[in-house]
Design a protein around this motif. Structure first.
Motif, mmCIF file in Angstrom:
data_model
loop_
_atom_site.group_PDB
_atom_site.id
_atom_site.type_symbol
_atom_site.label_atom_id
_atom_site.label_comp_id
_atom_site.label_asym_id
_atom_site.label_seq_id
_atom_site.Cartn_x
_atom_site.Cartn_y
_atom_site.Cartn_z
ATOM 1 N N LEU A 102 -12.492 5.056 -2.742
ATOM 2 C CA LEU A 102 -11.786 4.504 -4.278
ATOM 3 C C LEU A 102 -10.507 4.311 -4.474
ATOM 4 C CD1 LEU A 102 -14.053 6.433 -6.744
ATOM 5 C CD2 LEU A 102 -14.245 4.071 -5.305
ATOM 6 N N GLY A 103 -9.875 3.202 -4.332
ATOM 7 C CA GLY A 103 -8.490 3.383 -4.601
ATOM 8 C C GLY A 103 -8.296 3.549 -2.958
ATOM 9 N N CYS A 104 -8.893 2.222 -1.783
ATOM 10 C CA CYS A 104 -8.144 2.832 -0.501
ATOM 11 C C CYS A 104 -7.167 2.530 -0.281
ATOM 12 C CB CYS A 104 -9.329 1.699 0.098
ATOM 13 S SG CYS A 104 -8.518 0.466 -0.194
ATOM 14 N N GLY A 105 -5.769 1.797 -0.793
ATOM 15 C CA GLY A 105 -4.717 1.492 -0.047
ATOM 16 C C GLY A 105 -5.005 1.148 1.316
ATOM 17 N N GLY A 129 -6.291 2.279 3.751
ATOM 18 C CA GLY A 129 -7.578 2.172 3.823
ATOM 19 C C GLY A 129 -8.035 3.541 5.187
ATOM 20 N N CYS A 130 -6.595 4.346 5.111
ATOM 21 C CA CYS A 130 -6.746 5.608 5.992
ATOM 22 C C CYS A 130 -7.856 6.818 5.844
ATOM 23 C CB CYS A 130 -5.097 6.364 5.541
ATOM 24 S SG CYS A 130 -5.267 6.867 3.991
ATOM 25 N N ILE A 131 -7.773 6.831 5.094
ATOM 26 C CA ILE A 131 -9.076 7.983 4.670
ATOM 27 C C ILE A 131 -10.825 7.229 4.441
ATOM 28 C CG2 ILE A 131 -10.561 9.312 2.164
ATOM 29 C CD1 ILE A 131 -8.666 9.097 0.768
ATOM 30 N N GLY A 132 -10.914 6.038 4.267
ATOM 31 C CA GLY A 132 -12.765 5.902 4.681
ATOM 32 C C GLY A 132 -12.456 5.797 5.681
ATOM 33 N N SER A 136 -11.492 10.311 -3.504
ATOM 34 C CA SER A 136 -10.312 9.650 -3.640
ATOM 35 C C SER A 136 -9.014 10.031 -3.876
ATOM 36 C CB SER A 136 -11.257 9.149 -5.178
ATOM 37 O OG SER A 136 -9.591 8.093 -5.471
ATOM 38 N N ASN A 137 -8.329 9.432 -3.134
ATOM 39 C CA ASN A 137 -6.710 9.787 -3.414
ATOM 40 C C ASN A 137 -6.055 8.939 -4.339
ATOM 41 O OD1 ASN A 137 -4.065 10.859 -3.576
ATOM 42 N ND2 ASN A 137 -3.596 10.025 -1.668
ATOM 43 N N PRO A 138 -6.549 9.114 -5.640
ATOM 44 C CA PRO A 138 -6.110 8.233 -6.922
ATOM 45 C C PRO A 138 -4.709 8.170 -7.808
ATOM 46 C CG PRO A 138 -7.550 9.215 -8.155
ATOM 47 C CD PRO A 138 -7.136 10.147 -6.789
ATOM 48 N N PRO A 139 -3.886 6.868 -8.261
ATOM 49 C CA PRO A 139 -3.060 7.462 -8.594
ATOM 50 C C PRO A 139 -2.351 8.813 -9.159
ATOM 51 C CG PRO A 139 -3.262 4.939 -8.288
ATOM 52 C CD PRO A 139 -4.348 5.988 -8.037
ATOM 53 N N TYR A 140 -1.431 9.263 -9.684
ATOM 54 C CA TYR A 140 -1.800 10.299 -10.372
ATOM 55 C C TYR A 140 -0.653 11.145 -10.673
ATOM 56 C CZ TYR A 140 -1.481 13.501 -6.506
ATOM 57 O OH TYR A 140 -1.231 13.871 -4.204
ATOM 58 N N VAL A 167 0.560 -1.272 -0.076
ATOM 59 C CA VAL A 167 -0.229 0.034 -0.139
ATOM 60 C C VAL A 167 0.959 1.218 -0.032
ATOM 61 C CG1 VAL A 167 -2.015 -1.613 1.441
ATOM 62 C CG2 VAL A 167 0.325 -0.317 2.586
ATOM 63 N N LEU A 168 0.093 2.348 -0.909
ATOM 64 C CA LEU A 168 0.842 3.769 -0.186
ATOM 65 C C LEU A 168 1.094 4.386 0.900
ATOM 66 C CD1 LEU A 168 0.803 5.948 -2.318
ATOM 67 C CD2 LEU A 168 -0.433 7.105 -1.702
ATOM 68 N N ILE A 169 2.192 5.059 1.065
ATOM 69 C CA ILE A 169 2.172 5.346 2.667
ATOM 70 C C ILE A 169 1.242 6.989 2.439
ATOM 71 C CG2 ILE A 169 4.060 5.968 4.153
ATOM 72 C CD1 ILE A 169 6.246 4.307 2.825
ATOM 73 N N PRO A 170 0.145 6.065 3.692
ATOM 74 C CA PRO A 170 -0.628 7.968 3.614
ATOM 75 C C PRO A 170 0.245 9.029 3.949
ATOM 76 C CG PRO A 170 -0.824 5.616 5.180
ATOM 77 C CD PRO A 170 -0.193 5.660 4.461
ATOM 78 N N ARG A 171 -0.114 10.158 2.958
ATOM 79 C CA ARG A 171 0.627 11.104 2.639
ATOM 80 C C ARG A 171 -0.161 12.600 4.045
ATOM 81 N NH1 ARG A 171 3.607 7.822 0.591
ATOM 82 N NH2 ARG A 171 4.774 8.632 -1.286
ATOM 83 N N LEU A 178 0.977 0.444 -9.018
ATOM 84 C CA LEU A 178 -0.366 0.699 -8.797
ATOM 85 C C LEU A 178 -0.668 1.831 -8.038
ATOM 86 C CD1 LEU A 178 -2.802 -0.649 -10.354
ATOM 87 C CD2 LEU A 178 -2.432 -2.684 -8.012
ATOM 88 N N ALA A 179 -0.628 2.183 -7.236
ATOM 89 C CA ALA A 179 -1.391 3.099 -6.212
ATOM 90 C C ALA A 179 0.045 4.583 -6.699
ATOM 91 C CB ALA A 179 -0.809 2.477 -4.288
ATOM 92 N N LEU A 180 0.756 4.735 -7.098
ATOM 93 C CA LEU A 180 1.227 5.749 -7.713
ATOM 94 C C LEU A 180 0.835 6.642 -9.080
ATOM 95 C CD1 LEU A 180 4.540 5.025 -7.135
ATOM 96 C CD2 LEU A 180 3.794 6.414 -5.202
ATOM 97 N N GLU A 227 -0.957 15.609 3.284
ATOM 98 C CA GLU A 227 -1.684 15.996 1.959
ATOM 99 C C GLU A 227 -3.478 15.164 2.549
ATOM 100 O OE1 GLU A 227 0.621 14.927 1.180
ATOM 101 O OE2 GLU A 227 2.234 16.843 -0.206
ATOM 102 N N THR A 228 -3.523 14.464 2.521
ATOM 103 C CA THR A 228 -4.204 13.329 2.286
ATOM 104 C C THR A 228 -5.408 13.740 3.858
ATOM 105 O OG1 THR A 228 -3.085 11.272 1.121
ATOM 106 C CG2 THR A 228 -5.348 11.156 1.803
ATOM 107 N N GLU A 229 -4.474 13.939 4.607
ATOM 108 C CA GLU A 229 -5.207 14.576 6.202
ATOM 109 C C GLU A 229 -5.864 15.601 6.055
ATOM 110 O OE1 GLU A 229 -2.855 12.826 9.729
ATOM 111 O OE2 GLU A 229 -2.148 14.445 8.749
HETATM 112 N N1 GLN Z 1 -6.445 6.077 -0.086
HETATM 113 C C1 GLN Z 1 -4.949 5.647 -0.319
HETATM 114 C C2 GLN Z 1 -3.743 6.991 0.902
HETATM 115 O O1 GLN Z 1 -4.346 7.823 0.478
HETATM 116 C C3 GLN Z 1 -4.216 5.063 -0.925
HETATM 117 C C4 GLN Z 1 -4.231 6.149 -2.111
HETATM 118 C C5 GLN Z 1 -3.132 5.480 -3.726
HETATM 119 O O2 GLN Z 1 -2.849 4.150 -3.434
HETATM 120 N N2 GLN Z 1 -2.903 6.121 -5.250
HETATM 121 O O3 GLN Z 1 -3.145 6.490 0.880
#
Ligand code: GLN
Length: 273
Positions: A115-118, A120-123, A179-183, A83-87, A201-203, A89-91
């Motif tokens: 969407l793309g919960c990784g 699960g930090c957001i949900g 969502s914090n999708p891969p961008y 999983v992506l390490i929560p950042r 896949l997460a990036l 900015e996402t907080e």
């Molecule tokens: N939702 C997760 C996060 O914000 C994963 C996002 C992702 O994998 N792009 O950390």
């Protein structure tokens, strides 16, 4: 060996801050508390674990994967290479979304999908903060979903899980899509600590980084209730493109872009009451 001796040993290979973080985490104390027990003897069983973690860090592993946890919005989330390490900015995305939910739909039972919960930090954070939400966590990676499940259990929240590619197979309607999708653009140069360790896949979000936003907007009109909120984290140069996508998809909705604490365009909120 004592706490102090172990810190000195760790410092030979990594920055002392990291050596202290690893030891404190293993002993179940804070880094401040660690400094009050410098002369205490550490049980032998901890020593190989400590040295193994120091070694991983030396091999360019992110501290969050080495510790196996990260603090997100005041809660400890388990993280691993799946999983992506929560950042930070996402907080901010979560904080703003809580504000919008309270403003737009106070005290309503809402169906939310991350969407793309990784991890699960957001949900999971939304569910902890607003317990009456009905939250679904979705990811395309079964391994990421396992991590999210573990976090929901550890943090004592009841949420649902779905495996899938964004909204592709969704036939229900949701009040809130977040969502914090891969961008990242495929060719984007990024820190090797990220590119060598976090799941591609997460990036990455295709050539221009917008693939997942296009996917979301393609299906969103049939997946939202008549009043809705869509909350998206975005790359700092993507505001214009995503606002355009949002306007074309939801001409009657209000669209607000927000900056993060560093003044970069990082979030877009699309809503209709
Ligand atoms: N939702 C997760 C996060 O914000 C994963 C996002 C992702 O994998 N792009 O950390």
């Amino acid at each position: 060996m004592t706490v102090e001796e172990l810190i000195v040993e760790g410092k030979k290979y990594v920055h002392s801050t990291f050596a202290k973080m690893i030891l404190a985490d293993l002993l179940g104390v804070s880094t401040l508390e660690l400094l009050t027990i410098l002369n205490q003897k550490v049980e032998d069983c901890f020593i190989p674990l400590y040295l193994e973690k120091i070694q991983k860090l030396k091999e360019n592993k992110p501290i969050q994967y080495v510790l196996g946890n990260v603090n997100f919005y005041g809660n400890s989330f388990f993280v691993d290479e799946n999983v992506l390490i929560p950042r930070f900015e996402t907080e901010e995305l979560v904080e703003n979304t809580i504000f919008y939910i309270n403003q737009l739909f106070p005290k309503k039972d809402l169906k939310v999908i991350d969407l793309g919960c990784g991890s699960g930090c957001i949900g999971i954070t939304l569910k902890k903060k607003i317990p009456f939400l009905d939250v679904t966590l979705l990811d395309i990676s079964p391994l990421a979903l396992e991590v999210a499940r573990k976090n929901a259990n550890n943090l004592g929240v009841s949420v649902s899980f779905l495996e899938g590619d964004m909204l592709e197979n969704i036939s229900e309607k949701f009040d809130v899509i977040i969502s914090n999708p891969p961008y990242l653009c495929d060719a984007e140069e990024i820190d090797s600590l990220v590119s060598q360790n976090e799941p591609p896949l997460a990036l990455y979000g295709g050539e221009d980084g917008l693939d997942y936003y296009r996917k979301i907007f393609l299906k969103a009109p049939s997946c939202v209730s008549s009043s809705f909120l869509i909350a998206l984290e975005i790359g700092e140069n993507q505001r214009e493109a995503i606002v355009t996508l949002a306007k074309t998809t939801f001409p009657a909705a209000t669209i607000e872009a927000k900056k993060d604490l560093q003044g970069r365009d990082r979030m877009i909120f699309i809503f209709q009451r």
